[in-house]
Design an enzyme around this catalytic site. Structure first.
Site, PDB file in Angstrom:
ATOM      1  N   ASP A   1      50.491  55.672  38.590  1.00  0.00           N
ATOM      2  CA  ASP A   1      51.340  56.692  37.094  1.00  0.00           C
ATOM      3  C   ASP A   1      52.286  56.574  37.298  1.00  0.00           C
ATOM      4  OD1 ASP A   1      48.352  56.581  37.497  1.00  0.00           O
ATOM      5  OD2 ASP A   1      48.002  58.613  36.583  1.00  0.00           O
TER       6      ASP A   1
ATOM      7  N   GLU B   1      43.386  62.370  48.751  1.00  0.00           N
ATOM      8  CA  GLU B   1      43.385  61.038  47.338  1.00  0.00           C
ATOM      9  C   GLU B   1      44.482  59.759  48.265  1.00  0.00           C
ATOM     10  OE1 GLU B   1      45.306  62.234  43.215  1.00  0.00           O
ATOM     11  OE2 GLU B   1      45.091  63.571  44.320  1.00  0.00           O
TER      12      GLU B   1
END
Length: 451
Positions: A187, A416
């Site tokens: 991102d 994550e």
């Protein structure tokens, strides 16, 4: 390669414990129709997450893995795009931003073929879906054929690729372009900084972030970057998500995105042959895309692939893990493979405290050890690189990476991502693709990636 990769192999009992833990994450994150990446930070269905999740789910339930992919394809638009989020209508709109009432897909995207339901985002994510579908099929070919799985998903996946290679060939060089930093999946990589400088951010009071409710600000994109993300998404929405009409203040050719498109074209060729039709068009396309990837994005001096900024038609001078992901592409020129392997083991990507691969150059000016995609090491990119090492015959390197991956997945509670300088778990825990890819590395045939 780091000495951290030379740990003794875990025992069978440790692997059984790890398998049970990974399975528990996927069971807990299952909604009844699909799997959320995280119950807190990401409460809807994400596109490339579901592809990675299906790859792991095939070792628990082939039928559920099929359902994971088919539930995602239920949100496909008529123009072929697979949106990056399918929203759960049972959740309040403020559970995630940008929310369904921001994207307004069923209204703003009507001309581009958005479905009336479910509500979706208007942008996309990397096309790893055909690879996932082929691996799910191979996990139990009898079950897959009885249920007509490939016959249902093949035309949808072919339409998805057609969308990327026609409407998204914005540079005219035959590669797919991405039009928002969220589309390559990495991102807020520093690779996006130069083209984002041309984007005027939306005012801070025009949106309310939800990610900071569940993530530390030091780990997340800055408010300034988020303002630019919102501006780009708003402009795309106001253009009706029409790739020909939208202004595209941000447009780049990303090597990781295109590498996954190539790998998935090879998977479509296999699917076509299994269905009794020729796979030659997909094979030819994969070969052509590979040549274009090398011609347009390979930097031999740096030993990795670069991002091409279509606004300036120049390669961006940043080293990202996206530039190493093309190792997963078969039939690369030998010199390219050698360059990637050398870079992978060199100072830019050999982390002091993890066997995973940092998302950004450890020596780079924008390196930030905990901030999203600006340094942290992720499990999905490590899985792709492990697979790429096997594709090109570097099995010892792949096995060391595999063992490191499994050790860190368990130690981090399926985090994550991890801090490459300390090895500390970061982001949300019990993350679905980390658990799913752990299952895959525990259970898959090591030769599968080379066949």
């Amino acid at each position: 390669m780091s000495s951290l990769l030379d740990r003794p192999a875990p025992t069978a009992a440790a692997h059984l414990t790890l398998r049970r833990g990974a399975a528990r994450v996927l069971i807990d994150n299952w909604t009844g129709t699909s799997t959320v990446p995280s119950r807190t930070l990401y409460p809807h269905q994400w596109s490339w997450d579901s592809a990675f999740i299906a790859i792991g789910l095939r070792h628990l339930s082939v039928r559920r893995a099929q359902q994971e992919l088919e539930s995602l394809l239920a949100g496909q638009w008529a123009d072929g795009r697979i949106p990056h989020i399918l929203f759960n209508p049972a959740l309040p709109h403020d559970a995630y931003f940008p929310s369904p009432d921001f994207w307004r897909s069923s209204h703003a995207g009507r001309a581009a073929g958005a479905p009336s339901a479910p509500e979706t985002s208007g942008i996309v994510q990397p096309p790893v879906h055909a690879l996932a579908a082929w691996l799910v099929h191979r996990a139990d070919t009898g079950e897959s054929r009885r249920r007509g799985f490939l016959a249902r998903v093949y035309p949808r996946l072919a339409a998805w690729h057609e969308y990327l290679l026609t409407r998204r060939d914005l540079g005219g060089g035959g590669l797919a372009a991405v039009v928002h930093p969220w589309e390559p999946g990495m991102d807020n990589s520093p690779c996006w900084d130069p083209p984002l400088q041309r984007v005027t951010p939306s005012p801070p009071d025009s949106f309310q972030r939800a990610d900071l409710d569940h993530g530390h600000p030091a780990d997340r994109p800055t408010d300034l970057d988020y303002g630019r993300y919102v501006r780009l998404a708003t402009d795309y929405r106001e253009a009706g998500y029409d790739d020909r009409a939208a202004p595209h203040g941000f447009a780049v050719e990303d090597p990781g995105f295109n590498a996954l498109l190539i790998v998935s074209e090879w998977a479509l060729a296999e699917m076509a042959r299994d269905l009794g039709v020729t796979g030659e068009p997909h094979t030819s396309r994969a070969e052509a895309l590979t040549r274009r990837l090398v011609d347009r994005l390979w930097d031999a001096e740096a030993g990795l692939f670069r991002v091409r900024d279509l606004g300036s038609d120049t390669l961006i001078d940043e080293r990202s893990v996206s530039g190493l992901v093309p190792l997963v592409v078969p039939h690369l020129p030998p010199g390219v493979v050698a360059g990637l392997r050398e870079t992978l083991g060199g100072p830019h990507f050999t982390a002091p405290a993890t066997s995973l691969v940092p998302s950004y150059d450890l020596t780079g000016h924008a390196f930030a050890r905990t901030r999203y995609w600006r340094g942290p090491a992720w499990f999905n990119t490590a899985w792709l690189i492990e697979r790429g090492l096997r594709v090109h015959g570097h099995h010892a390197d792949a096995e060391r990476l595999r063992q490191g991956f499994l050790a860190e997945a368990g130690k981090s509670e399926f985090a994550e991502y991890v801090d490459p300088t300390t090895g500390a778990a970061r982001g949300t825990r019990h993350f679905s693709w980390t658990a799913a890819l752990t299952l895959d590395l525990l259970c898959a045939d090591p030769e599968e990636s080379t066949s």
